[in-house]
Design a protein around this motif. Structure first.
Motif, PDB file in Angstrom:
ATOM      1  N   VAL A  67       0.836  -1.193   0.000  1.00  0.00           N
ATOM      2  CA  VAL A  67       0.000   0.000   0.000  1.00  0.00           C
ATOM      3  C   VAL A  67       0.873   1.247   0.000  1.00  0.00           C
ATOM      4  O   VAL A  67       1.894   1.322   0.690  1.00  0.00           O
ATOM      5  CB  VAL A  67      -0.924   0.013   1.245  1.00  0.00           C
ATOM      6  CG1 VAL A  67      -1.794   1.255   1.255  1.00  0.00           C
ATOM      7  CG2 VAL A  67      -1.783  -1.236   1.276  1.00  0.00           C
ATOM      8  N   ALA A  68       0.462   2.230  -0.801  1.00  0.00           N
ATOM      9  CA  ALA A  68       1.085   3.557  -0.775  1.00  0.00           C
ATOM     10  C   ALA A  68       0.051   4.544  -0.260  1.00  0.00           C
ATOM     11  O   ALA A  68      -1.024   4.695  -0.851  1.00  0.00           O
ATOM     12  CB  ALA A  68       1.561   3.950  -2.160  1.00  0.00           C
ATOM     13  N   ASP A  69       0.368   5.200   0.853  1.00  0.00           N
ATOM     14  CA  ASP A  69      -0.536   6.173   1.459  1.00  0.00           C
ATOM     15  C   ASP A  69       0.084   7.566   1.416  1.00  0.00           C
ATOM     16  O   ASP A  69       1.306   7.717   1.523  1.00  0.00           O
ATOM     17  CB  ASP A  69      -0.835   5.816   2.915  1.00  0.00           C
ATOM     18  CG  ASP A  69      -1.702   4.587   3.038  1.00  0.00           C
ATOM     19  OD1 ASP A  69      -2.668   4.458   2.274  1.00  0.00           O
ATOM     20  OD2 ASP A  69      -1.395   3.729   3.900  1.00  0.00           O
ATOM     21  N   ASN A  70      -0.776   8.568   1.268  1.00  0.00           N
ATOM     22  CA  ASN A  70      -0.316   9.943   1.346  1.00  0.00           C
ATOM     23  C   ASN A  70       0.290  10.184   2.728  1.00  0.00           C
ATOM     24  O   ASN A  70      -0.333   9.916   3.753  1.00  0.00           O
ATOM     25  CB  ASN A  70      -1.487  10.892   1.098  1.00  0.00           C
ATOM     26  CG  ASN A  70      -1.065  12.342   1.052  1.00  0.00           C
ATOM     27  OD1 ASN A  70      -0.585  12.889   2.036  1.00  0.00           O
ATOM     28  ND2 ASN A  70      -1.244  12.979  -0.097  1.00  0.00           N
ATOM     29  N   ALA A  71       1.521  10.676   2.761  1.00  0.00           N
ATOM     30  CA  ALA A  71       2.234  10.820   4.025  1.00  0.00           C
ATOM     31  C   ALA A  71       1.673  11.919   4.907  1.00  0.00           C
ATOM     32  O   ALA A  71       2.013  11.988   6.095  1.00  0.00           O
ATOM     33  CB  ALA A  71       3.717  11.085   3.751  1.00  0.00           C
ATOM     34  N   TYR A  72       0.786  12.774   4.377  1.00  0.00           N
ATOM     35  CA  TYR A  72       0.325  13.930   5.133  1.00  0.00           C
ATOM     36  C   TYR A  72      -1.132  13.846   5.574  1.00  0.00           C
ATOM     37  O   TYR A  72      -1.549  14.564   6.469  1.00  0.00           O
ATOM     38  CB  TYR A  72       0.579  15.198   4.326  1.00  0.00           C
ATOM     39  CG  TYR A  72       2.038  15.321   3.965  1.00  0.00           C
ATOM     40  CD1 TYR A  72       2.983  15.655   4.932  1.00  0.00           C
ATOM     41  CD2 TYR A  72       2.486  15.025   2.687  1.00  0.00           C
ATOM     42  CE1 TYR A  72       4.340  15.721   4.618  1.00  0.00           C
ATOM     43  CE2 TYR A  72       3.842  15.083   2.368  1.00  0.00           C
ATOM     44  CZ  TYR A  72       4.753  15.441   3.336  1.00  0.00           C
ATOM     45  OH  TYR A  72       6.094  15.485   3.030  1.00  0.00           O
ATOM     46  N   ASN A  73      -1.895  12.947   4.938  1.00  0.00           N
ATOM     47  CA  ASN A  73      -3.284  12.775   5.396  1.00  0.00           C
ATOM     48  C   ASN A  73      -3.694  11.320   5.516  1.00  0.00           C
ATOM     49  O   ASN A  73      -4.816  11.033   5.933  1.00  0.00           O
ATOM     50  CB  ASN A  73      -4.257  13.533   4.477  1.00  0.00           C
ATOM     51  CG  ASN A  73      -4.199  13.051   3.033  1.00  0.00           C
ATOM     52  OD1 ASN A  73      -3.878  11.899   2.750  1.00  0.00           O
ATOM     53  ND2 ASN A  73      -4.496  13.945   2.105  1.00  0.00           N
ATOM     54  N   GLY A  74      -2.832  10.380   5.143  1.00  0.00           N
ATOM     55  CA  GLY A  74      -3.131   8.955   5.279  1.00  0.00           C
ATOM     56  C   GLY A  74      -3.996   8.382   4.174  1.00  0.00           C
ATOM     57  O   GLY A  74      -4.322   7.191   4.196  1.00  0.00           O
ATOM     58  N   GLY A  75      -4.386   9.198   3.198  1.00  0.00           N
ATOM     59  CA  GLY A  75      -5.228   8.706   2.118  1.00  0.00           C
ATOM     60  C   GLY A  75      -4.493   7.711   1.237  1.00  0.00           C
ATOM     61  O   GLY A  75      -3.326   7.912   0.898  1.00  0.00           O
ATOM     62  N   GLN A  76      -5.182   6.646   0.858  1.00  0.00           N
ATOM     63  CA  GLN A  76      -4.552   5.622   0.036  1.00  0.00           C
ATOM     64  C   GLN A  76      -4.403   6.112  -1.401  1.00  0.00           C
ATOM     65  O   GLN A  76      -5.359   6.585  -2.009  1.00  0.00           O
ATOM     66  CB  GLN A  76      -5.361   4.329   0.079  1.00  0.00           C
ATOM     67  CG  GLN A  76      -4.670   3.161  -0.597  1.00  0.00           C
ATOM     68  CD  GLN A  76      -5.458   1.868  -0.460  1.00  0.00           C
ATOM     69  OE1 GLN A  76      -6.039   1.368  -1.415  1.00  0.00           O
ATOM     70  NE2 GLN A  76      -5.496   1.325   0.746  1.00  0.00           N
ATOM     71  N   VAL A  77      -3.202   5.981  -1.952  1.00  0.00           N
ATOM     72  CA  VAL A  77      -2.919   6.383  -3.323  1.00  0.00           C
ATOM     73  C   VAL A  77      -2.995   5.190  -4.256  1.00  0.00           C
ATOM     74  O   VAL A  77      -3.566   5.260  -5.339  1.00  0.00           O
ATOM     75  CB  VAL A  77      -1.537   7.062  -3.412  1.00  0.00           C
ATOM     76  CG1 VAL A  77      -1.180   7.418  -4.858  1.00  0.00           C
ATOM     77  CG2 VAL A  77      -1.516   8.306  -2.539  1.00  0.00           C
TER      78      VAL A  77
END
Length: 321
Positions: A67-77
């Motif tokens: 999984v790759a998540d946005n480092a600033y809001n945790g949203g999954q990319v």
């Protein structure tokens, strides 16, 4: 745990996903994929993304995703299924992940497979297989990605995914290799610390007498490493000459941290974190945290961050006594 821009990303493998914590005030910013179980003790960071494995434990089977998540809001990319997935009984084992120069290198723990993914999209670049189960986080250096397991270590071309060399050494490899200036350094269960060139040649090895479980830290031409026997060493990178030794109670299995002002910070299973003078190994201060230190601490600006007993966190000022 890793720290990026004063944000701590703490993995909790037994109880949830990755939590982002403000390193300045300790407030929780977000938790990523909390419905699953993080299968990555040390997540990777790159291009504003946090990369880790996510385990979903079902009644009949366990699914594993990178999984790759946005480092600033945790949203999954993006998220991709890992194939083959580790057995359900291995769900407490951890995926091994590294980011480097636009790519994510991932190993499902104790499988003989390493895959390179394009970091921004999750598309597969290449997959290679070794003749051993990989148990170390991929280490990148000089166009190679190096992995190890048992008494074997292999180097794979970072661009083509073709194995360049493989090597058998003395003892099982129990620490992730580190890299500096054309040389990979790694420790073994037999107590040997190895220096291996990018061509796969053993440059030197030294027997430190006890198993080495921590990844060696490198700074200013020196190596800092601990052993299960409770000894902390400074050695030269060029020849492996021992410059000083400091002994503590308990095993040293968390990697030392070296500051720019010449202080070595290292924790022990006796619950004490030590600050040592990097030049001569003399103690500067020590602090008892009351619990075994088994995960690598991180030094950022004026604070030393770490975890112990897997789920608890500590913060120590480098000037603490």
């Amino acid at each position: 745990m890793i720290v990026i821009n004063n944000i701590l990303y703490v993995s909790k493998p037994d109880s949830g996903g990755i939590t982002a914590i403000n390193g300045l005030n300790g407030s929780t910013l977000f938790s990523a994929y909390v419905n699953g179980v993080s299968g990555t003790s040390y997540p990777a960071y790159g291009e504003g993304l946090i990369f880790a494995e996510n385990y979903e434990v079902g009644f009949f089977r366990t699914t594993v995703d990178l999984v790759a998540d946005n480092a600033y809001n945790g949203g999954q990319v993006w998220s991709i299924s890992i194939t083959p997935a580790p057995a359900e009984s291995a769900y407490y084992s951890y995926g091994l992940v590294t980011y480097y120069d636009g790519y994510v290198f991932e190993v499902p723990y104790q499988l003989n497979q390493i895959t390179s993914y394009v970091a921004g999209t999750g598309s597969t670049d290449w997959t290679d297989h070794t003749n051993f189960s990989i148990t170390t986080i991929p280490t990148v250096g000089d166009g190679l990605v190096v992995v190890a397991g048992g008494n074997k270590v292999s180097a794979i071309n970072i661009s083509s995914g073709i194995t360049q060399w493989s090597l058998n050494i003395t003892g099982n490899i129990t620490s992730t290799p580190s890299y500096s200036s054309g040389t990979f350094f790694l420790g073994t269960s037999s107590g040997y610390l190895y220096a291996i060139s990018v061509a796969g040649t053993v440059l030197w090895k030294v027997n430190l007498g006890f198993p080495i479980e921590d990844t060696a830290s490198l700074a200013n031409g020196f190596i800092y490493v601990g052993t299960d026997g409770g000894n902390i060493y400074e050695l030269t990178q060029s020849r492996g000459n021992i410059m000083w030794t400091y002994s503590v109670q308990g095993a040293v299995i968390a990697s030392p941290v070296v500051s720019s002002n010449g202080i070595v910070y290292v924790g022990s299973t006796n619950g004490i974190i030590y600050a040592l003078n990097a030049t001569n190994g003399k103690p500067v201060w020590e602090k008892n945290l009351g619990a075994s230190i088994t995960a690598n601490p991180v030094l950022v600006n004026v604070a030393l961050f770490g975890t112990y007993l897997r789920l608890n966190s500590f913060l120590v000022s480098p000037t603490s006594r």
